[in-house]
Design a protein around this motif. Sequence first.
Motif, PDB file in Angstrom:
ATOM      1  N   LYS A 157      -5.396  -2.379  -6.459  1.00  0.00           N
ATOM      2  CA  LYS A 157      -6.110  -1.894  -7.567  1.00  0.00           C
ATOM      3  C   LYS A 157      -6.616  -2.858  -8.399  1.00  0.00           C
ATOM      4  N   PRO A 158      -7.747  -2.780  -9.254  1.00  0.00           N
ATOM      5  CA  PRO A 158      -7.997  -3.953 -10.338  1.00  0.00           C
ATOM      6  C   PRO A 158      -6.946  -3.967 -11.190  1.00  0.00           C
ATOM      7  N   GLY A 159      -6.422  -5.129 -11.377  1.00  0.00           N
ATOM      8  CA  GLY A 159      -5.457  -5.620 -12.302  1.00  0.00           C
ATOM      9  C   GLY A 159      -4.164  -5.857 -11.624  1.00  0.00           C
ATOM     10  N   VAL A 160      -3.854  -5.418 -10.489  1.00  0.00           N
ATOM     11  CA  VAL A 160      -2.551  -5.464  -9.876  1.00  0.00           C
ATOM     12  C   VAL A 160      -2.657  -6.799  -9.231  1.00  0.00           C
ATOM     13  N   THR A 161      -1.553  -7.753  -9.379  1.00  0.00           N
ATOM     14  CA  THR A 161      -1.484  -9.046  -8.727  1.00  0.00           C
ATOM     15  C   THR A 161      -0.891  -8.948  -7.315  1.00  0.00           C
ATOM     16  N   LEU A 162      -0.663  -9.877  -6.672  1.00  0.00           N
ATOM     17  CA  LEU A 162      -0.160 -10.227  -5.318  1.00  0.00           C
ATOM     18  C   LEU A 162       1.195  -9.995  -5.516  1.00  0.00           C
ATOM     19  N   ASP A 163       1.877 -10.541  -6.593  1.00  0.00           N
ATOM     20  CA  ASP A 163       3.368 -10.461  -6.702  1.00  0.00           C
ATOM     21  C   ASP A 163       3.717  -8.978  -6.845  1.00  0.00           C
ATOM     22  N   GLN A 164       3.092  -8.432  -7.708  1.00  0.00           N
ATOM     23  CA  GLN A 164       3.102  -6.923  -8.073  1.00  0.00           C
ATOM     24  C   GLN A 164       3.309  -6.005  -6.679  1.00  0.00           C
ATOM     25  N   ALA A 165       2.354  -6.342  -5.738  1.00  0.00           N
ATOM     26  CA  ALA A 165       2.133  -5.463  -4.681  1.00  0.00           C
ATOM     27  C   ALA A 165       3.180  -5.926  -3.668  1.00  0.00           C
ATOM     28  N   ASN A 166       3.504  -7.234  -3.590  1.00  0.00           N
ATOM     29  CA  ASN A 166       4.635  -7.626  -2.805  1.00  0.00           C
ATOM     30  C   ASN A 166       5.827  -7.052  -3.222  1.00  0.00           C
ATOM     31  N   ALA A 167       6.254  -6.797  -4.306  1.00  0.00           N
ATOM     32  CA  ALA A 167       7.328  -6.504  -5.120  1.00  0.00           C
ATOM     33  C   ALA A 167       7.555  -4.828  -4.506  1.00  0.00           C
ATOM     34  N   GLU A 168       6.489  -4.101  -4.822  1.00  0.00           N
ATOM     35  CA  GLU A 168       6.454  -2.681  -4.355  1.00  0.00           C
ATOM     36  C   GLU A 168       6.603  -2.397  -2.737  1.00  0.00           C
ATOM     37  N   VAL A 169       5.988  -3.295  -2.085  1.00  0.00           N
ATOM     38  CA  VAL A 169       5.923  -3.109  -0.532  1.00  0.00           C
ATOM     39  C   VAL A 169       7.267  -3.292  -0.198  1.00  0.00           C
ATOM     40  N   ILE A 170       8.167  -4.270  -0.786  1.00  0.00           N
ATOM     41  CA  ILE A 170       9.478  -4.804  -0.470  1.00  0.00           C
ATOM     42  C   ILE A 170      10.212  -3.682  -0.745  1.00  0.00           C
ATOM     43  N   ALA A 171      10.281  -2.963  -1.647  1.00  0.00           N
ATOM     44  CA  ALA A 171      11.004  -1.592  -2.230  1.00  0.00           C
ATOM     45  C   ALA A 171      10.843  -0.578  -1.342  1.00  0.00           C
ATOM     46  N   ILE A 172       9.389  -0.452  -0.829  1.00  0.00           N
ATOM     47  CA  ILE A 172       9.078   0.692   0.113  1.00  0.00           C
ATOM     48  C   ILE A 172      10.009   0.522   1.446  1.00  0.00           C
ATOM     49  N   ALA A 173       9.718  -0.708   1.858  1.00  0.00           N
ATOM     50  CA  ALA A 173      10.479  -1.212   2.976  1.00  0.00           C
ATOM     51  C   ALA A 173      11.724  -0.738   3.333  1.00  0.00           C
ATOM     52  N   ARG A 174      12.672  -1.215   2.111  1.00  0.00           N
ATOM     53  CA  ARG A 174      14.034  -1.135   2.047  1.00  0.00           C
ATOM     54  C   ARG A 174      14.570   0.227   1.765  1.00  0.00           C
ATOM     55  N   ASN A 175      13.338   1.133   1.244  1.00  0.00           N
ATOM     56  CA  ASN A 175      13.804   2.765   0.953  1.00  0.00           C
ATOM     57  C   ASN A 175      13.680   3.292   2.463  1.00  0.00           C
ATOM     58  N   ILE A 176      12.652   2.801   3.267  1.00  0.00           N
ATOM     59  CA  ILE A 176      12.457   3.439   4.468  1.00  0.00           C
ATOM     60  C   ILE A 176      13.696   2.978   5.561  1.00  0.00           C
ATOM     61  N   ALA A 177      14.026   1.591   5.198  1.00  0.00           N
ATOM     62  CA  ALA A 177      15.348   1.396   6.100  1.00  0.00           C
ATOM     63  C   ALA A 177      16.524   2.217   5.644  1.00  0.00           C
TER      64      ALA A 177
END
Length: 103
Positions: free
Chosen positions: A5-25
């Motif tokens: 999304k506009p305004g979302v940094t790469l670090d913010q997206a990385n943190a969210e994807v890591i959280a989703i991966a941990r939840n799935i695991a």
Amino acid sequence: MGRLKPGVTLDQANAEVIAIARNIAADNPKTNQNFTSASVLPLDQIFTPAQLRQTLWAALGAVILVLLIACVNVMNMQFGRAALRAKELAIRGALGATRWRTR
């Protein structure tokens, strides 16, 4: 693959994807034991390695240089053509004719 999304940094997206991966695991420990981390990378880094990227920039520079040389050559041909017609145009103007040939 996705788009940020506009305004979302790469670090913010990385943190969210890591959280989703941990939840799935955590939800599926038998099938996703090794799926505890993920990362977000720009698309150009995935498809073009750093060495190839440098080669592509060098090739782009070479293409721009060749295009510039071609444009200068065309410009010189146009100047030469105008210089050849300068005497003709002076005579035509002295006689009262137009600048355009009627052939």
